[in-house]
Design a protein around this motif. Structure first.
Motif, short mmCIF file in Angstrom:
data_model
loop_
_atom_site.label_atom_id
_atom_site.label_comp_id
_atom_site.label_asym_id
_atom_site.label_seq_id
_atom_site.Cartn_x
_atom_site.Cartn_y
_atom_site.Cartn_z
N GLY A 180 40.52 -26.78 89.28
CA GLY A 180 39.45 -26.43 90.22
C GLY A 180 39.97 -25.48 91.27
O GLY A 180 40.93 -25.80 91.98
N CYS A 181 39.36 -24.29 91.37
CA CYS A 181 39.81 -23.26 92.32
C CYS A 181 38.67 -22.90 93.26
O CYS A 181 37.52 -22.80 92.85
CB CYS A 181 40.26 -22.00 91.58
N GLU A 182 39.02 -22.66 94.52
CA GLU A 182 38.02 -22.17 95.47
C GLU A 182 37.68 -20.72 95.19
O GLU A 182 36.54 -20.29 95.36
CB GLU A 182 38.54 -22.33 96.90
N ARG A 183 38.70 -19.95 94.72
CA ARG A 183 38.50 -18.53 94.44
C ARG A 183 39.13 -18.20 93.09
O ARG A 183 40.19 -18.74 92.73
CB ARG A 183 39.14 -17.65 95.53
N ASP A 184 38.52 -17.28 92.39
CA ASP A 184 39.04 -16.91 91.07
C ASP A 184 40.37 -16.19 91.16
O ASP A 184 41.16 -16.21 90.21
CB ASP A 184 38.01 -16.05 90.32
N ASP A 185 40.66 -15.53 92.29
CA ASP A 185 41.94 -14.84 92.40
C ASP A 185 43.10 -15.81 92.40
O ASP A 185 44.22 -15.45 92.00
CB ASP A 185 41.97 -13.95 93.65
N GLN A 186 42.86 -17.07 92.81
CA GLN A 186 43.91 -18.09 92.72
C GLN A 186 44.27 -18.33 91.26
O GLN A 186 45.46 -18.43 90.91
CB GLN A 186 43.44 -19.40 93.36
N GLN B 223 31.98 -26.19 96.33
CA GLN B 223 32.06 -26.38 94.90
C GLN B 223 33.18 -25.54 94.32
O GLN B 223 33.29 -24.34 94.59
CB GLN B 223 30.73 -26.01 94.23
N LEU B 224 34.02 -26.18 93.52
CA LEU B 224 35.16 -25.48 92.94
C LEU B 224 34.79 -24.80 91.62
O LEU B 224 33.96 -25.30 90.86
CB LEU B 224 36.30 -26.48 92.69
N ASN B 225 35.42 -23.65 91.39
CA ASN B 225 35.27 -22.97 90.11
C ASN B 225 36.22 -23.61 89.10
O ASN B 225 37.41 -23.80 89.39
CB ASN B 225 35.58 -21.48 90.24
N GLU B 226 35.71 -23.94 87.92
CA GLU B 226 36.53 -24.61 86.91
C GLU B 226 37.22 -23.59 86.00
O GLU B 226 36.63 -22.59 85.60
CB GLU B 226 35.67 -25.55 86.06
N TRP B 227 38.47 -23.88 85.69
CA TRP B 227 39.25 -23.10 84.74
C TRP B 227 39.95 -24.06 83.79
O TRP B 227 40.35 -25.16 84.18
CB TRP B 227 40.31 -22.24 85.46
N ILE C 11 50.97 -25.26 90.69
CA ILE C 11 49.52 -25.26 90.82
C ILE C 11 49.11 -25.72 92.22
O ILE C 11 48.24 -25.14 92.86
CB ILE C 11 48.88 -26.15 89.73
N GLY C 12 49.79 -26.77 92.72
CA GLY C 12 49.49 -27.27 94.06
C GLY C 12 49.82 -26.27 95.15
O GLY C 12 49.08 -26.12 96.13
N MET C 13 50.93 -25.55 94.99
CA MET C 13 51.34 -24.56 95.99
C MET C 13 50.32 -23.43 96.11
O MET C 13 50.17 -22.83 97.18
CB MET C 13 52.71 -23.98 95.62
N LEU C 14 49.61 -23.15 95.03
CA LEU C 14 48.59 -22.10 95.05
C LEU C 14 47.25 -22.61 95.53
O LEU C 14 46.26 -21.87 95.54
CB LEU C 14 48.45 -21.48 93.65
N GLY C 15 47.20 -23.88 95.94
CA GLY C 15 45.96 -24.45 96.47
C GLY C 15 44.93 -24.76 95.40
O GLY C 15 43.72 -24.78 95.68
N ILE C 16 45.39 -25.01 94.17
CA ILE C 16 44.50 -25.30 93.05
C ILE C 16 44.53 -26.79 92.75
O ILE C 16 45.61 -27.41 92.76
CB ILE C 16 44.91 -24.49 91.80
N ASN C 17 43.39 -27.37 92.50
CA ASN C 17 43.30 -28.79 92.16
C ASN C 17 43.41 -29.00 90.66
O ASN C 17 42.81 -28.25 89.87
CB ASN C 17 41.97 -29.38 92.64
N ILE C 18 44.17 -30.02 90.26
CA ILE C 18 44.19 -30.46 88.87
C ILE C 18 43.15 -31.56 88.74
O ILE C 18 43.33 -32.67 89.25
CB ILE C 18 45.58 -30.98 88.44
#
Length: 262
Positions: free
Chosen positions: A50-56, A2-6, A27-34
């Motif tokens: 959508g991020c797997e980790r908040d540090d992203q 489950q991804l964390n939403e921002w 955003i894609g290079m950092l592994g974050i989903n739009i």
């Protein structure tokens, strides 16, 4: 996973070709989903990420602050207003002084229904007041929102089709999953003590209660406007004034609320 939403919203300072592509690539290079993207104003765009980790997300936020062509307006865990803004392409109007008051016009009924449906889905007690002149779409919007939220609606008092004024419910109708709808004007005019006893029982339930004309409702009860979690104002247009022409010294069966018999 489950991804964390921002929620990320930015204002364009210099609208050059390829700007959105550059931001999307970063955003894609950092592994974050739009997950969703939309314009929320003439020169603003909003994204649900959508991020797997908040540090992203934190790393993305720090890089975005260095970009000259945009100004980061919001970067946070999404609020309901953020979700609806990116979904519908505009922000819900909110009173600057009273943060729990939200304003809509009749052309925005779709957004209003979506907004109330999201509120109805939230568990537990919720007291919502809705102001508006006759035939603007208050009751219809409440019913449509209940359908969208997969909730059963119950008229405790209403004038939608004919005057409904209930003094009791059957056992299954006391469910906390129901949306209870009360017309503050009709209850104020016509109700007896049995009706008000029922209202008090419903108000004690951990469920959603929607009060049409909350300003009139509080005159008859021990509740105050401050007890409402949300106040919604629905107008035909931005210039319409919601006004109750009434005289407390007059017979309630005659002139004061005559315009609301619809």
């Amino acid at each position: 996973m489950q991804l964390n939403e921002w929620y990320f919203e930015y204002e364009i300072q210099k609208n050059r070709p390829g700007l959105l592509g550059d931001i999307s690539s970063l955003i894609g290079m950092l592994g974050i989903n739009i997950m969703t993207i939309n314009g929320v104003d003439t020169m603003k765009r909003g994204m649900l990420l959508g991020c797997e980790r908040d540090d992203q997300a934190n790393r993305l936020a720090s890089i975005l602050q260095t970009m000259d062509n945009i100004t980061v307006v919001k970067f946070r865990k999404p609020t309901l207003r953020d979700l609806l803004a990116v979904r519908h392409g505009r922000y819900i109007q909110r009173d600057e002084d009273d943060k729990k008051t939200f304003r809509f016009v009749r052309d925005e009924l779709g957004i209003l229904v979506d907004f109330m449906a999201e509120l109805f889905k939230q568990p537990g007690h919720k007291l919502i007041g809705i102001r508006g002149m006759p035939r603007v779409g208050k009751t219809e919007s409440i019913v449509a929102s209940s359908v969208c939220a997969n909730k059963k609606w119950l008229f405790v008092s209403s004038t939608l089709i004919k005057q409904t004024l209930r003094n009791q419910l059957i056992k299954d109708e006391y469910s906390s999953d129901n949306v209870f709808i009360i017309d503050g004007i009709l209850s104020h005019r016509k109700a007896n003590e049995q009706h008000w006893q029922l209202v008090r029982e419903i108000m004690a339930l951990p469920s959603v209660k929607v009060i049409e004309h909350p300003d009139i409702f509080v005159r008859q009860t021990e509740y105050k406007i401050d007890d409402f979690d949300y106040i919604i104002e629905l107008r035909n247009d931005d210039n319409e004034i919601i006004k109750y022409e009434m005289n407390d010294q007059m017979d309630l069966n005659n002139n004061p609320f005559k315009q609301f018999d619809f």
